[in-house]
Scaffold this active site. Structure first.
Site, short mmCIF file in Angstrom:
data_model
loop_
_atom_site.label_atom_id
_atom_site.label_comp_id
_atom_site.label_asym_id
_atom_site.label_seq_id
_atom_site.Cartn_x
_atom_site.Cartn_y
_atom_site.Cartn_z
CD GLU A 1 -41.74 -9.10 1.12
OE1 GLU A 1 -41.86 -10.08 0.37
OE2 GLU A 1 -40.64 -8.77 1.63
CB SER B 1 -33.28 -14.37 0.27
OG SER B 1 -34.02 -13.51 1.09
CB SER C 1 -42.68 -17.53 -2.16
OG SER C 1 -42.24 -17.41 -0.84
CD GLN D 1 -39.44 -10.36 -2.56
OE1 GLN D 1 -40.64 -10.18 -2.38
NE2 GLN D 1 -38.54 -10.18 -1.61
N GLY D 2 -36.94 -12.63 -6.39
CA GLY D 2 -35.56 -13.08 -6.32
C GLY D 2 -34.67 -12.12 -5.56
#
Length: 362
Positions: A238, A122, A154, A119-120
């Site tokens: 999340e 932050s 991650s 997941q891009g």
């Protein structure tokens, strides 16, 4: 509410428990080995019918009630097995906002574990304030060209694909100028560097540099400017413990601590046990609401705060029982410190609760 298993749930639980008795110890539940073999664990669970239970059949799920996911989480914790891989944010994000073509192409591989994702979101200067991100995606013909830097990503070292949030309209207001994409990680213009965590794990997080990487325009999730809506779907999932997975893991660690303590139950350990039990009942209420068709929005921030408080209470208890001499317990304590930052800081969650639930002028 009756928490006892139905006959069908009991049969499923027994089949899972039997399988775990033979295979759970083949996989580590912590450290670098866990992250290295997570994809293998994912595929093993799916192959045996223990993953993707509540997701649509057309994409490889079983369309069962969410209570079956709860059974899996409980039994994994009971057996000391690794937790279910966390890919629900992708299923909900792409499933809700993606085109039919994107859903058909990508959801099956997400669910069965044959394709790895990251997941891009932050960035070094855009963590809690996600809307200030500076990564750009500029339209050039049938493609977008991406420039930017993501961090705390991650699985970035092994990912095939990334759900990327980038700025496509620099002139628009911060939230309105963002778009989401499915971008290939294994291409020129994408560089990944690992980040070593203070608990010793070196292959959970990475930072990713995009320097002229391309993504086809038809791999945009939603329409131009829909990125913020996609992001809120993702982080909302999340932040909400919609199954007992978190509570089961915390209760398991509390039981481990009770078995290892020297005979006197410390204040930290007693408080951790109370907190873990409280979270169990809270997420059971959330599950009951989910089974009744109730969906939540900003309430997920309440759940995220509760998870933070509980994990850090359990982490402090682990430190009190094992000190710095037990590597596993000390690692649990160190990891718990990140809970107040990951998935949105506690300060941000409090702001959301104040403004969007309590209606305060924050």
């Amino acid at each position: 509410m009756d928490f006892r298993d139905s006959p069908q749930e009991a049969a499923f639980r027994e089949r899972l428990r039997s399988w775990l008795s033979l295979h759970a110890k083949e996989f580590s539940s912590s450290g670098d080995e866990y992250w290295t073999r997570q994809a293998e664990w994912h595929r093993a669970l799916y192959r045996e019918g223990f993953f993707g239970l509540s997701w649509p059949r057309e994409y490889g799920g079983q369309a069962l009630p969410a209570v079956y996911d709860v059974v899996v989480d409980e039994e994994l914790a009971r057996a000391g097995a690794p937790p279910r891989p966390s890919v629900g944010y992708l299923v909900y994000g792409i499933g809700r906002h993606g085109s039919d073509a994107l859903r058909r192409r990508f959801l099956p591989g997400i669910i069965d574990g044959t394709e790895r994702w990251c997941q891009g979101f932050s960035e070094p200067g855009a963590g809690s304030d996600l809307a200030s991100l500076t990564t750009t995606a500029t339209r050039e013909g049938d493609n977008y060209v991406v420039q930017g830097h993501k961090i705390w990503t991650s699985y970035s070292d092994v990912a095939d694909w990334c759900l990327l949030l980038a700025r496509t309209d620099p002139a628009a207001r911060r939230h309105r100028g963002l778009s989401a994409f499915v971008i290939a990680m294994k291409q020129p213009g994408v560089q990944q560097r690992p980040l070593r965590m203070m608990n010793g794990v070196s292959n959970e997080f990475g930072q990713v540099f995009f320097d002229g990487a391309t993504v086809p325009a038809d791999r945009m999730v939603g329409s131009p400017g829909d990125g913020w809506a996609v992001a809120m779907t993702v982080v909302g999932h999340e932040r909400e413990p919609s199954t007992l997975g978190y509570a089961a893991r915390y209760n398991k660690l509390v039981r481990t601590l009770l078995a290892r303590h020297d005979g006197s139950v410390t204040e930290e350990l007693a408080w951790a046990a109370i907190q873990a039990e409280m979270l169990t009942h809270h997420v059971r209420r959330r599950l009951s609401e989910q089974l009744d068709g109730v969906s939540h929005g900003p309430e997920g921030s309440l759940d995220k705060l509760l998870m933070t408080w509980v994990e850090q209470s359990v982490g402090h208890a682990a430190l009190a029982v094992g000190g710095t001499h037990d590597p596993d317990l000390f690692s649990a304590y160190l990891y718990s410190r990140a809970q107040s930052v990951m998935g949105g800081t506690s300060q941000i969650q409090k702001n959301i609760i104040a403004s969007r639930i309590l209606g305060l002028g924050v």
